[in-house]
Design an enzyme around this catalytic site. Structure first.
Site, short mmCIF file in Angstrom:
data_model
loop_
_atom_site.label_atom_id
_atom_site.label_comp_id
_atom_site.label_asym_id
_atom_site.label_seq_id
_atom_site.Cartn_x
_atom_site.Cartn_y
_atom_site.Cartn_z
CD GLU A 150 -12.22 11.17 -21.12
OE1 GLU A 150 -12.32 10.07 -20.59
OE2 GLU A 150 -12.30 11.33 -22.36
CG ASP B 262 -12.42 13.61 -29.52
OD1 ASP B 262 -11.28 13.45 -29.06
OD2 ASP B 262 -13.45 13.49 -28.86
CE1 TYR C 211 -21.82 8.67 -21.46
CE2 TYR C 211 -19.70 7.82 -22.19
CZ TYR C 211 -20.48 8.87 -21.75
OH TYR C 211 -19.94 10.12 -21.60
CG HIS D 64 -10.92 14.68 -26.00
ND1 HIS D 64 -10.52 13.41 -26.29
CD2 HIS D 64 -11.43 14.63 -24.75
CE1 HIS D 64 -10.80 12.61 -25.26
NE2 HIS D 64 -11.35 13.33 -24.30
C1 ACM Z 1 -16.85 11.42 -22.14
O1 ACM Z 1 -17.34 10.30 -22.31
N1 ACM Z 1 -15.53 11.58 -22.08
C2 ACM Z 1 -17.69 12.60 -21.95
#
Ligand code: ACM
Length: 759
Positions: free
Chosen positions: A328, A192, A419, A265
């Site tokens: 993203e 990342d 999450y 990322h």
């Molecule tokens: C993510 O939480 N950006 C997959």
């Protein structure tokens, strides 16, 4: 990666306290599909022999042998041969489904049969959960007859090792926890912006440069001004260490899915190899969280690099999936790049989303040459999904639904349920987290198959996975705290038939199972014993207050004199009503033992509390838990915020009229507002108070054209000369489009509002 978590739908699932003690179940998680409990049981002791009836189950039997030695200090003989009386035996049985097992325990023996090594292993895990949760050499296990198999084939947990690095030893512990809950997929987020964590022999700078950052953000991402430490932070896994982890996982029937993030990322990689970007750099490994504009540029040199990397990665990971990220990815650099614009023209790509699709498809084709399947976050649907790609649906259900309808496999990991970096408690003593609110009961409620899918489409839902992003998780004890016991709830979602799920049963089993977690020295959260409150209007006299607990056993005890509750405090058994502000403290007790945290709540009563309120425009359905009453319920919205006590508006602002019931002399109105730019929430651009005697003719008594509020919230107040009025109108406008450079730039901002106090 940094997530935009404004989509979370938050509702606290509560069931009123059941006073009656439930029958204690065996502490098995996930709950087996078929379970009969018999009389008595079997004692495993120093003279018990472990038999594998077939050679192919010996590794799994040896796992059991090692577990017993490590945890109880006795080493049992393990051998291949026909089963004997007074023994523990395992066997593979090819007539069973591969992941299915049976476990039969009576006074004479313990017998496990599995359709494959995995099946045998799952039987062993069930047996382990039946063993005593304390050190002893006489291991009594209850008599049971279990027939079991999983509901889903993908039962996963993810771990981000980029934002914070975890050692091989810690990763192995994490794998032990997966194994305990019969989870079979470890999604290892290896790269990342903030660190590249896997050795790639062909590109040594990925570990000498990309694996280390020069400092780290202090505190929460939303804090201003930003503060950083200057401590070099990083680490990586050598290829030998990766092979070691893969083998360790494999011995536990867990497949490791590595994630190599692209095209976004990618900042850590660009710091070492700037020629892979669209601009010349130089770049620095990320020290902050969030999303960075510098991403991989779709140059031939980039594809060559990624193919080289993936060649080494595919050699290290024998599983069939490679995760390529895909989430993203800002398109700014591609828009500005003449090369990208020319590439798009040449390939007939109409926008940068199609360019991302081109990128991902090119990688997908390469992975096919390596006999691997590509999986990516749901953004890879944008601009056209790559052939044969599996989708990991995180931004709600919709990506997963879309992909399943297109006949692509799907793993469901929506933020609102999966999450585990979100808060699991509203207690002010919770350690810092990214935001959001995901209590255990909400994880348990998750249904991975959206009801809009037909039976045929539902077959594409492979299963589910919990995700652990580690921006705010700097050590392994906190990894445990954030995942345990939410991992257990997710495991039951993934394994147990939908019809057999029952939160009350789960919570009772979990409460017993925590003895095992303590025995294993796991730092689990006790938030599932949390108490919450529900308030309702009480005519003209303030509010009614109820106390709730999703945990089904025990008693709530409370105080109202600021002292901490104890086992002789009054028992809560019916709702109170209040017409004066007060502070209440409460806790859950089983016998003399306090089980969770102390719940503290101030209830504020003013002229508006509990009164009739009309909203001209309704809040967004995702953030409208309690309707207009939320604004006059006597409870200030929680900070850190969650959906429960806040109303969210994006398309319209707030326009609320409160009927005070009779004319009152008032001179001050306060509105609670929230500021959290990371979640696209900004203070209102203006606030106005109007008053009326008849609810028709309103007069403005004050307006604020900018609202300066403290860092993460709170009150905007308008004072005016005393008025005798019955109706009060509060108008607050949203700040409109989010400005360039801010999180969520270009999108409509939100306002989040809570209590209106009239004095
Ligand atoms: C993510 O939480 N950006 C997959």
């Amino acid at each position: 990666m940094k997530k935009i978590f404004f989509t979370i739908a938050l509702s606290l699932v509560v069931t009123t306290l059941v006073m009656a003690q439930k029958q204690i179940n065996l502490p098995l998680i996930p709950l087996p599909q078929k379970l009969e409990i018999g009389q008595g049981g079997f004692e495993i002791n120093e003279s018990t022999v472990l038999y594998s009836e077939s050679e192919d189950a010996i590794n799994d039997l040896n796992f059991l042998q090692a577990y017993i030695t490590d945890h109880y200090g006795i080493t049992l003989k393990s051998t291949i041969g026909a089963k004997q009386k007074k023994s523990v035996s395992v066997k593979r049985n090819a007539t069973m489904k591969p992941d299915a097992y049976t476990l039969r325990i009576d006074s004479m023996s313990v017998r496990i049969e599995g359709g494959s090594g995995a099946g045998v292993f799952y039987g062993i895990q069930t047996l382990i959960q039946l063993l005593p949760a304390g050190k002893t050499t006489k291991l009594h296990v209850a008599s049971v007859n279990i027939e079991d198999e999983p509901r889903f084939s993908w039962r996963g947990m993810h771990l981000d090792v980029s934002r914070h690095f975890f050692t091989v030893k810690e990763v192995k512990k994490y794998l032990d926890y997966l194994a305990m809950y019969k989870l079979n997929t470890f999604h290892w987020h290896l790269t990342d912006d903030q660190g590249w964590r896997i050795e790639i022999k062909k590109y040594p700078k990925l570990t000498s440069i990309s694996a280390y950052r020069k400092g780290t953000l202090i505190g929460h991402y939303s804090e201003t001004p930003e503060r950083y430490d200057t401590i070099q932070y990083g680490g990586f896994y050598t290829q030998d260490e990766i092979r070691d982890v893969v083998a360790y996982a494999s011995a536990r029937h867990i497949t490791v899915v590595p994630e190599i993030e692209m095209p976004g990322h990618a900042l850590a990689a660009l710091a070492a190899y700037p020629m892979l970007a669209c601009t010349s750099g130089p770049f620095e490994v990320g020290r902050s969280w969030g999303v960075f504009k510098d991403v991989f540029c779709p140059l031939d040199v980039t594809f060559n690099f990624l193919e080289d990397v993936l060649t080494e990665v595919t050699d290290l990971f024998p599983g069939k999936y490679i995760h390529i990220g895909g989430d993203e990815c800002p398109k700014d650099r591609w828009k500005e790049s003449p090369f990208c614009q020319e590439l798009m023209k040449r390939n007939g790509l109409k926008d940068e989303h199609e360019l991302q699709s081109y990128f991902v498809q090119r990688i997908g084709k390469f992975l096919q040459t390596k006999n691997k399947k590509m999986i990516g976050w749901d953004e890879i649907l944008e601009g056209g999904i790559a052939e044969d790609a599996t989708i990991m649906s995180w931004r709600g259900y919709s990506g997963g639904v879309q992909a399943a309808k297109l006949k692509h496999d799907v793993v469901m990991t929506p933020t609102a349920y999966c999450y585990f970096d979100y808060y699991q408690s509203t207690s002010p003593s919770e350690p810092l987290a990214i935001g959001g609110y995901l209590p255990l009961s909400m994880v348990y409620k998750f249904e991975p198959v959206a009801d809009v899918l037909s039976a045929d489409e539902a077959k594409y839902i492979l299963g589910t996975q919990g995700n652990l992003w580690t921006e705010y998780i700097g050590d392994f004890k906190k990894v445990e705290y954030m995942t345990m016991p939410r991992m257990a709830a997710l495991a039951e979602v993934a394994w147990t038939a939908k019809e057999r799920k029952d939160y009350s049963s789960f919570a009772s089993r979990l409460s017993s199972h925590t003895k095992l977690l303590s025995f294993l020295n796991i730092n689990y959260s006790k938030a599932f014993y949390d108490i919450s409150t529900r308030v309702t209007p009480n005519g003209d006299r303030g509010i009614n207050v109820e106390l709730l607990c999703a945990y089904p056993n025990g008693q709530i005890r409370y105080t109202t004199n600021m002292t901490e509750p104890n086992s002789s405090s009054p028992i809560y058994d019916k709702k109170f009503s209040y017409d004066q502000s007060m502070m209440l403290k409460a806790a859950l007790f089983e016998g003399p033992q306090m089980k969770g945290n102390v719940f503290s709540q101030r209830y504020l009563v003013n002229y508006a509390t509990g009164k009739e309120i009309v909203l001209q425009d309704q809040p967004d359905p995702e953030y409208n838990k309690g309707g207009g009453f939320t604004l006059v319920n006597g409870i200030l919205g929680n900070l850190p915020w969650n959906g429960n006590d806040w109303l969210g508006f994006q398309k319209t602002g707030l326009n609320a009229t409160i009927d005070l019931g009779m004319a009152r002399g008032i001179s001050q109105v306060t509105l609670d507002v929230l500021s959290d730019s990371v979640s696209w929430i900004y203070p209102p651009s203006s606030m106005e108070v109007l008053v009326s005697e008849n609810n028709i003719d309103f007069t403005s008594v004050g307006k604020l054209d900018s609202i300066a509020i403290r860092k993460s919230g709170r009150q905007a107040t308008i004072k005016f000369s005393k008025k005798e009025v019955r109706f009060v109108k509060v108008i607050a406008t949203t700040a409109g489009k989010i400005q360039a450079g801010a999180p969520g730039a270009g999108n409509d901002s939100w306002i989040m509002v809570d209590e209106i106090s009239v004095n």
